[in-house]
Scaffold this active site. Structure first.
Site, short mmCIF file in Angstrom:
data_model
loop_
_atom_site.label_atom_id
_atom_site.label_comp_id
_atom_site.label_asym_id
_atom_site.label_seq_id
_atom_site.Cartn_x
_atom_site.Cartn_y
_atom_site.Cartn_z
N ASP A 122 0.83 -1.21 0.00
CA ASP A 122 0.00 0.00 0.00
C ASP A 122 0.86 1.26 0.00
O ASP A 122 1.72 1.44 0.85
CB ASP A 122 -0.88 -0.01 1.26
CG ASP A 122 -1.79 1.21 1.36
OD1 ASP A 122 -2.69 1.33 0.49
OD2 ASP A 122 -1.61 2.03 2.26
N TYR B 40 2.52 10.18 -0.03
CA TYR B 40 3.56 9.66 0.86
C TYR B 40 4.93 10.19 0.43
O TYR B 40 5.32 10.08 -0.74
CB TYR B 40 3.56 8.13 0.90
CG TYR B 40 2.33 7.54 1.59
CD1 TYR B 40 1.41 8.35 2.26
CD2 TYR B 40 2.09 6.18 1.57
CE1 TYR B 40 0.29 7.82 2.88
CE2 TYR B 40 0.97 5.63 2.20
CZ TYR B 40 0.07 6.47 2.84
OH TYR B 40 -1.04 5.94 3.45
N HIS C 170 -8.21 8.91 -0.92
CA HIS C 170 -7.46 8.93 0.34
C HIS C 170 -8.25 9.53 1.50
O HIS C 170 -8.24 9.00 2.60
CB HIS C 170 -6.16 9.71 0.14
CG HIS C 170 -5.07 9.35 1.09
ND1 HIS C 170 -3.74 9.48 0.79
CD2 HIS C 170 -5.10 8.86 2.36
CE1 HIS C 170 -3.02 9.09 1.81
NE2 HIS C 170 -3.82 8.72 2.78
N ARG C 171 -8.89 10.67 1.23
CA ARG C 171 -9.78 11.31 2.22
C ARG C 171 -10.89 11.99 1.45
O ARG C 171 -10.66 12.50 0.35
CB ARG C 171 -9.01 12.36 3.06
CG ARG C 171 -8.15 11.74 4.13
CD ARG C 171 -7.54 12.76 5.07
NE ARG C 171 -6.73 12.06 6.06
CZ ARG C 171 -7.19 11.53 7.19
NH1 ARG C 171 -8.46 11.67 7.51
NH2 ARG C 171 -6.40 10.89 8.02
N SER D 150 -10.81 5.59 1.77
CA SER D 150 -10.09 5.64 3.04
C SER D 150 -10.59 6.84 3.82
O SER D 150 -10.78 7.92 3.25
CB SER D 150 -8.59 5.77 2.77
OG SER D 150 -7.86 5.75 3.97
N GLN E 174 -10.35 1.80 3.94
CA GLN E 174 -9.12 1.84 4.75
C GLN E 174 -9.25 2.87 5.88
O GLN E 174 -8.88 4.02 5.71
CB GLN E 174 -7.91 2.17 3.86
CG GLN E 174 -6.62 2.06 4.63
CD GLN E 174 -5.35 2.31 3.83
OE1 GLN E 174 -4.46 2.98 4.29
NE2 GLN E 174 -5.25 1.76 2.63
N GLY F 98 0.33 3.58 15.32
CA GLY F 98 1.49 4.39 14.92
C GLY F 98 2.74 4.00 15.71
O GLY F 98 3.67 4.81 15.84
N GLY G 50 3.29 -1.17 9.27
CA GLY G 50 3.89 0.12 8.93
C GLY G 50 5.39 0.16 9.09
O GLY G 50 6.04 1.13 8.70
N ARG H 53 11.07 -6.78 10.88
CA ARG H 53 9.74 -6.55 11.48
C ARG H 53 8.64 -6.65 10.43
O ARG H 53 7.51 -7.04 10.75
CB ARG H 53 9.69 -5.17 12.13
CG ARG H 53 10.53 -5.07 13.38
CD ARG H 53 10.55 -3.63 13.85
NE ARG H 53 11.28 -3.48 15.08
CZ ARG H 53 11.59 -2.29 15.60
NH1 ARG H 53 11.23 -1.19 14.98
NH2 ARG H 53 12.26 -2.22 16.74
P1 NAP Z 1 1.94 1.10 12.69
O1 NAP Z 1 2.28 -0.33 12.48
O2 NAP Z 1 0.84 1.43 13.62
O3 NAP Z 1 3.23 1.89 13.15
C1 NAP Z 1 4.48 1.66 12.55
C2 NAP Z 1 5.54 2.34 13.38
O4 NAP Z 1 5.76 1.58 14.55
C3 NAP Z 1 6.86 2.45 12.63
O5 NAP Z 1 7.42 3.73 12.88
C4 NAP Z 1 7.70 1.37 13.28
O6 NAP Z 1 9.08 1.68 13.32
C5 NAP Z 1 7.15 1.41 14.70
N1 NAP Z 1 7.51 0.20 15.45
C6 NAP Z 1 8.25 0.21 16.59
N2 NAP Z 1 8.46 -1.05 17.02
C7 NAP Z 1 7.85 -1.87 16.12
C8 NAP Z 1 7.75 -3.27 16.02
N3 NAP Z 1 8.31 -4.08 16.92
N4 NAP Z 1 7.08 -3.79 14.99
C9 NAP Z 1 6.51 -2.98 14.06
N5 NAP Z 1 6.60 -1.62 14.10
C10 NAP Z 1 7.26 -1.07 15.12
O7 NAP Z 1 1.59 1.62 11.24
P2 NAP Z 1 1.75 3.07 10.48
O8 NAP Z 1 3.12 3.12 9.91
O9 NAP Z 1 1.29 4.18 11.31
O10 NAP Z 1 0.70 2.83 9.29
C11 NAP Z 1 0.78 1.64 8.49
C12 NAP Z 1 0.34 1.91 7.08
O11 NAP Z 1 -1.01 2.36 7.07
C13 NAP Z 1 1.10 3.02 6.33
O12 NAP Z 1 2.34 2.61 5.81
C14 NAP Z 1 0.10 3.34 5.23
O13 NAP Z 1 0.18 2.37 4.20
C15 NAP Z 1 -1.21 3.21 5.97
N6 NAP Z 1 -1.71 4.53 6.43
C16 NAP Z 1 -2.81 5.03 5.80
C17 NAP Z 1 -3.37 6.22 6.22
C18 NAP Z 1 -4.60 6.71 5.53
O14 NAP Z 1 -5.05 7.84 5.78
N7 NAP Z 1 -5.20 5.91 4.67
C19 NAP Z 1 -2.78 6.96 7.28
C20 NAP Z 1 -1.65 6.42 7.90
C21 NAP Z 1 -1.14 5.19 7.48
P3 NAP Z 1 10.15 0.78 12.45
O15 NAP Z 1 9.97 1.20 11.04
O16 NAP Z 1 11.46 1.22 13.03
O17 NAP Z 1 9.87 -0.66 12.70
#
Ligand code: NAP
Length: 304
Positions: A56, A61, A133-134, A163, A185, A219, A268, A274
């Site tokens: 995704d 981004y 997206h929004r 989303s 989403q 997050g 994410g 990971r």
């Molecule tokens: P998340 O899985 O909630 O958070 C990921 C963050 O957690 C990363 O910075 C990661 O760092 C950290 N983290 C720390 N320890 C971890 C561990 N043990 N395992 C995994 N992660 C760990 O997800 P998110 O990045 O906020 O969002 C995921 C995806 O959702 C995005 O990439 C995007 O595709 C989608 N998204 C969509 C929207 C929307 O409006 N549609 C908004 C936000 C996100 P490290 O990289 O160092 O592991």
């Protein structure tokens, strides 16, 4: 104690004809820290090699408030140009409709331009799942639907999603679409229960939409819980994680996947190990009691 059904190894993406892994990988954070194409390729490989096939991204981004719009798509495009065979291994999802600094634009002319530009950046002929997206409050859903149906008819998009839409916004857009939505989403995690409670997931089940959960670890807050509520949720997840020999993160993804709507958590992390670990979530089995214990910890009060 009987167990909730295990997640399937593969699931259909609505009625699109596409099959996806029950967990996805997201590229919101892909460009953070000046990622090279080699580093990006390692992350793509980590996901695909682990069996995570839904990838995704979004046109916004990489944007940091001033510049960088399109950078995450361009970086993925670089990876795909260097290794074109990767394209066949993934179900490629992207999004558009956020247009800084407006903030949103879903006029037909802009949508057509945004989709074309994403295709160019990614260097692909088709985006498998294209998501709004929004919601743009100023766009009539009939007009949005026409622009999206045109892109599908032109072969630029295979399937459609939304989303951050409300239940009513999703229903309105779906009503006008010829090619119906297959995905939604929202933000869903054990720390964000809104759409478990406000009817979004019930609507997803009714319309046959696959819910893709953004920020499934809140997050990253579940990895490093700070508040009493976050710590209580982490503790409830740890009971299951310890018992089943997986990480708390895998338990959190698994908790989402156990919901009957078939939530697909979007991992994410940008760390290859990971990312690959996400697939461990398939091993986690839930009893009703353990599942509700996480819910109650997240609510901070017992269910009636
Ligand atoms: P998340 O899985 O909630 O958070 C990921 C963050 O957690 C990363 O910075 C990661 O760092 C950290 N983290 C720390 N320890 C971890 C561990 N043990 N395992 C995994 N992660 C760990 O997800 P998110 O990045 O906020 O969002 C995921 C995806 O959702 C995005 O990439 C995007 O595709 C989608 N998204 C969509 C929207 C929307 O409006 N549609 C908004 C936000 C996100 P490290 O990289 O160092 O592991």
């Amino acid at each position: 104690m009987s167990l909730l059904p295990p997640p399937p190894a593969s699931r259909p993406l609505g009625d699109s004809g596409l099959a996806i892994s029950p967990i996805a990988w997201g590229m919101w954070r892909l460009t953070e820290g000046g990622t090279t194409a080699e580093q990006a390729a390692r992350r793509v490989h980590a996901a695909l090699d682990a069996g995570i096939t839904l990838l995704d991204t979004a046109d916004i981004y990489g944007f940091n408030g001033q510049s960088g719009f399109g950078d995450a798509e361009s970086l993925l495009g670089e990876v795909l140009r260097a290794e074109p065979a990767l394209r066949q291994r993934m179900v490629l999802a992207s999004k558009g409709g956020i247009r800084p600094p407006l903030p949103y634009d879903q006029s037909p002319a802009y949508l057509a331009e945004a989709i074309d530009t994403s295709l160019t950046r990614l260097g692909v002929e088709t985006i498998d799942l294209w998501q709004v997206h929004r919601p743009d409050i100023l766009a009539h859903p009939q007009e949005v639907a026409r622009a999206l149906d045109d892109a599908v008819a032109a072969g630029k998009i295979r399937a459609l999603g939304v989303s951050n839409f409300t239940v009513a916004q999703t229903a309105a857009l779906n009503h006008f679409l010829g090619t119906k939505l297959v995905a939604t989403q929202p933000e869903i995690s054990p720390l964000r229960l809104t759409c478990i409670e406000n009817g979004e997931l019930d609507q997803a089940m009714m319309l046959g939409l696959t819910p893709l959960a953004w920020s499934p670890l809140g997050g990253g807050r579940l990895a490093d819980p700070q508040t009493p509520r976050e710590q209580a949720v982490a503790a409830a997840l740890d009971v299951v994680a310890r018992d089943q020999g997986v990480s708390r993160m895998a338990a959190a993804y698994g908790w989402l996947m156990a919901h009957p709507s078939g939530i697909v958590p979007i991992v994410g992390s940008q760390n290859p190990a990971r990312i690959a670990e996400g697939i461990d979530a398939l091993k986690v089995r839930w009893t009703r009691q353990d599942w509700y214990a996480v819910l109650v910890a997240a609510r901070g009060e017992a269910l009636p």
